[in-house]
Design an enzyme around this catalytic site. Structure first.
Site, PDB file in Angstrom:
ATOM      1  N   ASN A 102      -3.726  -5.787  -1.304  1.00  0.00           N
ATOM      2  CA  ASN A 102      -2.902  -5.282  -2.397  1.00  0.00           C
ATOM      3  C   ASN A 102      -1.468  -5.780  -2.349  1.00  0.00           C
ATOM      4  O   ASN A 102      -0.842  -6.001  -3.376  1.00  0.00           O
ATOM      5  CB  ASN A 102      -2.910  -3.743  -2.369  1.00  0.00           C
ATOM      6  CG  ASN A 102      -2.078  -3.138  -3.462  1.00  0.00           C
ATOM      7  OD1 ASN A 102      -2.377  -3.281  -4.648  1.00  0.00           O
ATOM      8  ND2 ASN A 102      -0.983  -2.483  -3.082  1.00  0.00           N
ATOM      9  N   HIS A 103      -0.957  -5.967  -1.113  1.00  0.00           N
ATOM     10  CA  HIS A 103       0.459  -6.295  -0.970  1.00  0.00           C
ATOM     11  C   HIS A 103       0.679  -7.169   0.252  1.00  0.00           C
ATOM     12  O   HIS A 103      -0.173  -7.251   1.132  1.00  0.00           O
ATOM     13  CB  HIS A 103       1.281  -5.011  -0.822  1.00  0.00           C
ATOM     14  CG  HIS A 103       0.671  -4.051   0.163  1.00  0.00           C
ATOM     15  ND1 HIS A 103      -0.215  -3.057  -0.217  1.00  0.00           N
ATOM     16  CD2 HIS A 103       0.764  -3.954   1.509  1.00  0.00           C
ATOM     17  CE1 HIS A 103      -0.611  -2.387   0.848  1.00  0.00           C
ATOM     18  NE2 HIS A 103      -0.035  -2.918   1.917  1.00  0.00           N
ATOM     19  N   GLN A 168       6.958  -3.838   0.682  1.00  0.00           N
ATOM     20  CA  GLN A 168       5.577  -4.341   0.547  1.00  0.00           C
ATOM     21  C   GLN A 168       5.262  -4.651  -0.914  1.00  0.00           C
ATOM     22  O   GLN A 168       4.567  -3.867  -1.585  1.00  0.00           O
ATOM     23  CB  GLN A 168       4.575  -3.298   1.056  1.00  0.00           C
ATOM     24  CG  GLN A 168       4.511  -3.183   2.565  1.00  0.00           C
ATOM     25  CD  GLN A 168       3.794  -1.927   3.012  1.00  0.00           C
ATOM     26  OE1 GLN A 168       4.033  -0.845   2.466  1.00  0.00           O
ATOM     27  NE2 GLN A 168       2.936  -2.044   4.001  1.00  0.00           N
ATOM     28  N   ASP A 200      -8.060  -2.579   2.721  1.00  0.00           N
ATOM     29  CA  ASP A 200      -6.957  -1.630   2.576  1.00  0.00           C
ATOM     30  C   ASP A 200      -6.619  -1.404   1.100  1.00  0.00           C
ATOM     31  O   ASP A 200      -6.655  -2.335   0.304  1.00  0.00           O
ATOM     32  CB  ASP A 200      -5.736  -2.219   3.300  1.00  0.00           C
ATOM     33  CG  ASP A 200      -4.550  -1.292   3.320  1.00  0.00           C
ATOM     34  OD1 ASP A 200      -4.666  -0.209   3.895  1.00  0.00           O
ATOM     35  OD2 ASP A 200      -3.497  -1.651   2.742  1.00  0.00           O
ATOM     36  N   GLU A 207      -2.896  -3.552 -12.447  1.00  0.00           N
ATOM     37  CA  GLU A 207      -2.073  -2.577 -13.170  1.00  0.00           C
ATOM     38  C   GLU A 207      -2.356  -2.745 -14.656  1.00  0.00           C
ATOM     39  O   GLU A 207      -2.490  -3.876 -15.141  1.00  0.00           O
ATOM     40  CB  GLU A 207      -0.569  -2.840 -12.952  1.00  0.00           C
ATOM     41  CG  GLU A 207      -0.107  -2.806 -11.509  1.00  0.00           C
ATOM     42  CD  GLU A 207      -0.503  -4.037 -10.702  1.00  0.00           C
ATOM     43  OE1 GLU A 207      -0.543  -5.153 -11.278  1.00  0.00           O
ATOM     44  OE2 GLU A 207      -0.811  -3.895  -9.502  1.00  0.00           O
ATOM     45  N   GLU A 242     -11.292   1.341   1.685  1.00  0.00           N
ATOM     46  CA  GLU A 242     -10.337   2.439   1.823  1.00  0.00           C
ATOM     47  C   GLU A 242      -9.902   2.812   0.415  1.00  0.00           C
ATOM     48  O   GLU A 242      -9.030   2.174  -0.176  1.00  0.00           O
ATOM     49  CB  GLU A 242      -9.115   2.046   2.647  1.00  0.00           C
ATOM     50  CG  GLU A 242      -8.274   3.272   2.974  1.00  0.00           C
ATOM     51  CD  GLU A 242      -6.770   3.158   2.731  1.00  0.00           C
ATOM     52  OE1 GLU A 242      -6.054   4.119   3.035  1.00  0.00           O
ATOM     53  OE2 GLU A 242      -6.298   2.139   2.206  1.00  0.00           O
TER      54      GLU A 242
HETATM   55  C1  NOJ Z   1      -3.432   2.367   4.129  1.00  0.00           C
HETATM   56  C2  NOJ Z   1      -3.216   2.273   5.594  1.00  0.00           C
HETATM   57  O1  NOJ Z   1      -4.180   3.036   6.260  1.00  0.00           O
HETATM   58  C3  NOJ Z   1      -1.815   2.751   5.880  1.00  0.00           C
HETATM   59  O2  NOJ Z   1      -1.589   2.831   7.258  1.00  0.00           O
HETATM   60  C4  NOJ Z   1      -0.841   1.837   5.201  1.00  0.00           C
HETATM   61  O3  NOJ Z   1       0.475   2.316   5.390  1.00  0.00           O
HETATM   62  C5  NOJ Z   1      -1.135   1.730   3.705  1.00  0.00           C
HETATM   63  N1  NOJ Z   1      -2.536   1.492   3.441  1.00  0.00           N
HETATM   64  C6  NOJ Z   1      -0.357   0.605   3.081  1.00  0.00           C
HETATM   65  O4  NOJ Z   1      -0.882  -0.623   3.500  1.00  0.00           O
END
Ligand code: NOJ
Length: 540
Positions: A102-103, A168, A200, A207, A242
């Site tokens: 994502n970033h 980020q 992640d 968007e 996630e």
């Molecule tokens: C989810 C991760 O588990 C977390 O630790 C992180 O800060 C955020 N994503 C942003 O990448």
């Protein structure tokens, strides 16, 4: 035999930095991790999930990636990584890594280029705006630190978009070059032997104005594309999502078996803690019944704790208030929308609760994910800021720096836990290894039991209801294997009369101790429990 490996596995999450330091610089590394493979094998886990291992300024513990194609020099080299993967594989342990799509970090050369302005070839790799008014309906995730999802970039005179920390910047997935680059990254690591990725921050890739910018169809389409790319070139590699979402938005990430292989069961996690506190099976039963059937090739990843705060985003306001009031009595324990505590301190170091929670985790549908240190009941340090209190060095023995590193204690990336109750001199692997009744040895037994009976991994789920709401009873069933699991959620002794008539004739064999119980008959089956007691039965 044709069962996909991830359906009958136990995953172990660890941060290389926190696990074992071999070169003595106060930070864990791959060489240290290799040296601890014996330990992981003895625990019986099947797969290691590595937290981000890439070069990074470390302002979000590596989730701020500055280079996707190499290893953070503090952790070692690509060669060390490769050796680690080979050695893990040689023991039958798989390894999955992080895919942070994502970033990037603002320090990533792509962003450094992008911020030079629209003429830069990388400008369009990120999301820019002249005003901070766009995408107003997107929530802020890190509410403790961020006021807006837009941050002003001086050098190019525009705002850039970020769903997490302002350092980020989000990548622009509308740009085909970004999507292609993600496939290159995936190919790079799969070619080096990685068995898959924990992906992640999945919901936020795209968007669109007028939406909350989460779970958009465009995101699903890209995940399907990525999955097809992996399936075309590799066998047995997985994508684990996630996606911290309510069931209705979470389940679509399995699609028809052509998006993610696995997804964390975020909804059930806080409800296990609610259930043992309220001494009522309702929270778990209700949410499990709300989760639709998932495709046969897919699997939930269940967990109690991880490297983040115990998130309360998938709770109603009332549930969240309740969780704060019982599990975060000190305001310092709150972090963003959650609680920054490890498992043992959350349950006041009550061994019976720790065992019960793990037994439920292992008996509910899904593949359990353990968080390093929780298998020995490690404590935390809520004063370290952000989520660092649950990321302290692994406690190996009662020696210098808990056996984690031979460096001067002041050089450690974070202090080891020294509070009286959780002091590393008492809570450590060596001590628990030597104690047949330790939590560690309980965990080893539980892992062994779980892996012996595939119905835990892939069986159907049915609840049985006793009049006593403090008891939760469930049946897992697959290919003739039947597992009856009964839990006392209360902190007092209890009994239950279970109507198990349809199982009449079956003989329950308890799996942890091997005791054979009286056969089930036509009358209600009486079970008695000590506080937080439980039974995992195989029905013969
Ligand atoms: C989810 C991760 O588990 C977390 O630790 C992180 O800060 C955020 N994503 C942003 O990448």
């Amino acid at each position: 035999m044709n069962e996909p490996w991830y359906r009958n596995s136990v995953i172990y999450e660890l941060n290389i930095r926190a696990f074992m330091d071999e070169d003595g610089n106060g930070r864990g590394d791959f060489r240290g991790l290799i040296a601890r493979l014996d330990y992981l094998e003895s625990l019986g886990i099947d797969c290691i999930w590595l937290l981000p291992m890439y070069p990074s300024p470390g302002r979000d513990d590596g989730y701020d990636v500055a280079d996707y194609y190499s290893i953070n020099p503090e952790y070692g080299t690509l060669e060390d990584f490769r050796e680690f993967v080979d050695k893990a594989h040689a023991r039958g342990i798989r390894v999955i890594g992080e895919l942070v799509m994502n970033h990037t970090s603002e320090a990533h050369p792509w962003f450094q280029e992008a911020k030079k302005g629209p003429e830069s070839p990388f400008h369009d790799w990120y999301v820019w705006s002249d005003t901070p008014e766009r995408y107003r309906d997107a929530r802020i995730i890190f509410v403790d630190t961020e006021k807006s999802n837009w941050t002003w970039c001086e050098s190019c005179g525009k705002y850039y978009w970020h769903r997490f920390f302002s350092h980020q910047p989000d990548l622009n997935f509308d740009n085909p070059a970004v999507r292609d680059e993600m496939k290159n990254i995936v190919r790079f690591w799969l070619d080096l032997g990685l068995d898959g990725f924990r992906v992640d921050a999945v919901p936020y890739l795209f968007e669109r104005e007028g939406t909350n910018c989460e779970n958009l169809e465009e995101t699903h389409a890209f995940i399907r594309e990525l999955r097809a790319f992996i399936d075309a070139g590799y066998h047995g590699r997985i994508l684990l999502a996630e996606a911290n979402q309510w069931p209705e938005d979470l389940v679509p990430y399995f699609s028809s078996g052509d998006e993610f292989h696995m997804a964390y069961n975020f909804p059930v996690m806080p409800r296990m803690f609610m259930a043992i506190r309220q001494e009522h099976h309702g929270p778990i039963v209700d949410i499990m019944q709300r989760l639709p059937q998932i495709p046969e090739s897919c699997q939930w990843a269940t967990f109690l704790r991880n490297h983040d705060e115990l998130t309360l985003e998938m709770c109603t306001d009332a549930e969240r208030d309740y969780m704060y009031s019982v599990y975060a009595r000190d305001p310092q324990m709150k972090c963003n929308v959650g609680i920054r505590r490890r498992l043992a301190p959350l349950v006041e170091n009550d061994r019976r609760k720790i065992e019960l929670l793990h037994a439920m985790l292992f008996a509910l549908p899904g593949t359990p994910v353990l968080y390093y240190g929780d298998e020995i009941g490690m404590g935390d340090n809520i004063w370290l800021g952000d989520r660092n209190g649950v990321r302290t060095p692994m406690q190996w023995n009662d020696g210098r720096n808990a056996g984690f590193s031979r460096c001067a204690p002041s050089r450690l990336y974070a202090p080891v836990i020294m509070d009286p109750l959780y002091n590393f001199t008492a809570v450590n692997v060596e001590a628990q290894d030597a104690d047949p009744n330790s939590l560690l040895n309980f965990m080893r037994r539980l892992v062994r039991v779980r892996k012996q009976y595939p119905a835990f991994g892939a069986g159907t789920l049915r609840f049985f209801f006793a009049e006593n709401k403090r008891i939760m009873a469930l049946l897992r069933e697959r290919d003739g294997e039947r597992l009856l699991c009964v839990f006392n959620l209360a902190n007092s002794c209890q009994y239950a009369m279970l109507d198990l008539q349809e199982l009449a004739g079956c003989v329950p064999h308890e799996l942890m101790d091997g005791t054979v119980f009286p056969p089930i008959g036509d009358l209600p089956y009486l079970l008695t429990f000590g506080p937080h007691g439980f039974y995992l039965f195989r029905l013969e």
